[in-house]
Design a protein around this motif. Structure first.
Motif, PDB file in Angstrom:
ATOM      1  N   GLN A 217       0.853  -1.180   0.000  1.00 31.47           N
ATOM      2  CA  GLN A 217       0.000   0.000   0.000  1.00 31.47           C
ATOM      3  C   GLN A 217       0.889   1.230   0.000  1.00 31.47           C
ATOM      4  O   GLN A 217       2.100   1.134   0.122  1.00 31.47           O
ATOM      5  N   VAL A 218       0.273   2.396  -0.138  1.00 31.21           N
ATOM      6  CA  VAL A 218       1.043   3.633  -0.045  1.00 31.21           C
ATOM      7  C   VAL A 218       1.711   3.662   1.326  1.00 31.21           C
ATOM      8  O   VAL A 218       1.069   3.446   2.352  1.00 31.21           O
ATOM      9  N   PRO A 219       3.016   3.910   1.387  1.00 32.78           N
ATOM     10  CA  PRO A 219       3.730   3.789   2.662  1.00 32.78           C
ATOM     11  C   PRO A 219       3.490   4.958   3.606  1.00 32.78           C
ATOM     12  O   PRO A 219       3.008   6.018   3.210  1.00 32.78           O
TER      13      PRO A 219
ATOM     14  N   LEU B 174      15.610   6.961 -12.320  1.00 38.83           N
ATOM     15  CA  LEU B 174      16.163   7.489 -11.080  1.00 38.83           C
ATOM     16  C   LEU B 174      15.068   7.810 -10.070  1.00 38.83           C
ATOM     17  O   LEU B 174      15.222   7.552  -8.864  1.00 38.83           O
ATOM     18  N   LEU B 175      13.957   8.356 -10.537  1.00 43.86           N
ATOM     19  CA  LEU B 175      12.867   8.668  -9.614  1.00 43.86           C
ATOM     20  C   LEU B 175      12.362   7.411  -8.931  1.00 43.86           C
ATOM     21  O   LEU B 175      12.242   7.361  -7.695  1.00 43.86           O
ATOM     22  N   TYR B 176      12.083   6.366  -9.723  1.00 45.67           N
ATOM     23  CA  TYR B 176      11.525   5.159  -9.120  1.00 45.67           C
ATOM     24  C   TYR B 176      12.558   4.375  -8.324  1.00 45.67           C
ATOM     25  O   TYR B 176      12.223   3.686  -7.358  1.00 45.67           O
TER      26      TYR B 176
ATOM     27  N   LEU C  95      13.790   2.694  -2.994  1.00 46.91           N
ATOM     28  CA  LEU C  95      14.752   2.587  -1.899  1.00 46.91           C
ATOM     29  C   LEU C  95      14.189   3.232  -0.638  1.00 46.91           C
ATOM     30  O   LEU C  95      14.350   2.699   0.479  1.00 46.91           O
ATOM     31  N   LEU C  96      13.532   4.363  -0.783  1.00 49.78           N
ATOM     32  CA  LEU C  96      12.894   5.012   0.354  1.00 49.78           C
ATOM     33  C   LEU C  96      11.866   4.090   0.999  1.00 49.78           C
ATOM     34  O   LEU C  96      11.815   3.951   2.234  1.00 49.78           O
TER      35      LEU C  96
ATOM     36  N   LEU D  33      11.725   0.793   0.844  1.00 51.54           N
ATOM     37  CA  LEU D  33      12.356  -0.393   1.413  1.00 51.54           C
ATOM     38  C   LEU D  33      13.077  -0.086   2.724  1.00 51.54           C
ATOM     39  O   LEU D  33      13.060  -0.897   3.652  1.00 51.54           O
ATOM     40  N   ARG D  34      13.701   1.082   2.806  1.00 48.12           N
ATOM     41  CA  ARG D  34      14.514   1.400   3.980  1.00 48.12           C
ATOM     42  C   ARG D  34      13.748   2.093   5.087  1.00 48.12           C
ATOM     43  O   ARG D  34      14.071   1.930   6.268  1.00 48.12           O
ATOM     44  N   HIS D  35      12.742   2.879   4.734  1.00 42.53           N
ATOM     45  CA  HIS D  35      12.126   3.730   5.747  1.00 42.53           C
ATOM     46  C   HIS D  35      10.600   3.643   5.790  1.00 42.53           C
ATOM     47  O   HIS D  35       9.993   4.246   6.679  1.00 42.53           O
ATOM     48  N   GLY D  36       9.980   2.924   4.846  1.00 41.26           N
ATOM     49  CA  GLY D  36       8.545   2.711   4.915  1.00 41.26           C
ATOM     50  C   GLY D  36       8.215   1.636   5.928  1.00 41.26           C
ATOM     51  O   GLY D  36       9.055   0.801   6.276  1.00 41.26           O
ATOM     52  N   ARG D  37       7.020   1.628   6.432  1.00 42.00           N
ATOM     53  CA  ARG D  37       6.630   0.657   7.449  1.00 42.00           C
ATOM     54  C   ARG D  37       6.351  -0.733   6.868  1.00 42.00           C
ATOM     55  O   ARG D  37       6.388  -1.717   7.582  1.00 42.00           O
ATOM     56  N   LEU D  38       6.054  -0.806   5.586  1.00 44.89           N
ATOM     57  CA  LEU D  38       5.666  -2.075   4.996  1.00 44.89           C
ATOM     58  C   LEU D  38       6.899  -2.836   4.502  1.00 44.89           C
ATOM     59  O   LEU D  38       7.884  -2.241   4.080  1.00 44.89           O
ATOM     60  N   LYS D  39       6.821  -4.147   4.500  1.00 47.53           N
ATOM     61  CA  LYS D  39       7.930  -4.982   4.062  1.00 47.53           C
ATOM     62  C   LYS D  39       7.906  -5.124   2.542  1.00 47.53           C
ATOM     63  O   LYS D  39       6.845  -5.125   1.921  1.00 47.53           O
ATOM     64  N   PRO D  40       9.080  -5.289   1.928  1.00 42.70           N
ATOM     65  CA  PRO D  40       9.112  -5.487   0.475  1.00 42.70           C
ATOM     66  C   PRO D  40       8.530  -6.835   0.087  1.00 42.70           C
ATOM     67  O   PRO D  40       8.571  -7.801   0.857  1.00 42.70           O
TER      68      PRO D  40
END
Length: 256
Positions: free
Chosen positions: A123-125, A160-162, A167-168, A170-177
């Motif tokens: 979902q949207v992180p 580059l945007l995506y 990366l944002l 994966l590293r700092h969102g609450r949801l798992k990849p």
């Protein structure tokens, strides 16, 4: 030939600069990316009242420090740190030093995160931390900001945007990849196309359609298999891109 009123208006929407004394801000729009906005700014006495944006704020502090309200409290973002503000989240901003602050920011939309999330069944992180220290992500934000402002290469800009947004997440969102998708033959086909069509200014979406993969999956798996996001495979202008690739991989080794 004189430009039409519509063309002149379109140009003004793509690039706006504001100056007042020592305060300076330049806004640009990436029209092919849903009107994604970027900002380069240097402020000394600017004091933004509490407000919110429809999109997310993803910014890096280049000098000085910024103090801002978010998530019920005040936070200070020093030089080289990353500011994260969620969509529709109330915040403000002012200098945390006597000499002001300067920063660069991207304002991705919820729809752009949703497109990535849909491909990976997320979902949207939500980003819990208002200020993070992440050298690799800061480097990607910087080169993405540069590409969105000055490059005409659609594949480079979109990739580059995506890369930065994923990366944002994966590293700092609450949801798992999500689980990795294996797509070796399709990735080889994408690489071969780029090698054979070095002058084609193709978009990430068009490349993904060509090999029948979601853009997020193509981007992540292409990078995993070849050590580079797709635009670095293009043409004769690779020297600087390859240098950037080496810098990113070196930073991954440090911060991974």
């Amino acid at each position: 030939m004189a430009e039409s009123a519509n063309a002149q208006q379109s140009k003004s929407l793509r690039h706006k600069s504001r100056r007042q004394g020592r305060e300076r801000a330049t806004y640009r729009l990436a029209e092919e990316l849903g009107g994604l906005e970027t900002l380069s700014a240097s402020y000394h006495q600017q004091n933004f009242g509490r407000h919110s944006h429809e999109g997310f704020t993803l910014g890096i502090i280049d000098s000085g420090a910024q103090r801002f309200f978010r998530s019920g409290g005040d936070h200070v973002a020093p030089k080289h740190s990353i500011i994260l503000v969620n969509a529709d989240e109330v915040h403000n901003g002012r200098s945390a030093t006597e000499n002001g602050w300067s920063y660069r920011a991207l304002y991705p939309t919820p729809e752009q995160f949703a497109e990535l999330a849909l491909c990976s069944k997320q979902q949207v992180p939500w980003f819990a931390e208002p200020v993070v220290q992440d050298p690799l992500l800061a480097h990607l934000i910087a080169i993405t900001h540069e590409a969105l402002n000055y490059s005409s290469n659609r594949l480079q800009r979109e990739s580059l945007l995506y890369e930065t947004l994923s990366l944002l997440m994966l590293r700092h969102g609450r949801l798992k990849p999500a689980a990795t998708v294996q797509a070796g033959p399709l990735l080889n086909r994408a690489r071969q196309f780029l090698e054979d069509s070095c002058s084609s200014n193709i978009s990430l979406q068009e490349l993904a359609n060509l090999v029948q993969l979601p853009p997020f999956v193509l981007l992540r798996q292409f990078r995993a298999q070849f050590g580079s996001i797709p635009f670095r495979m293009e043409g004769n202008s690779l020297s600087e891109n390859e240098k950037t690739g080496r810098q990113v991989r070196a930073m991954e080794g440090i911060s991974g």
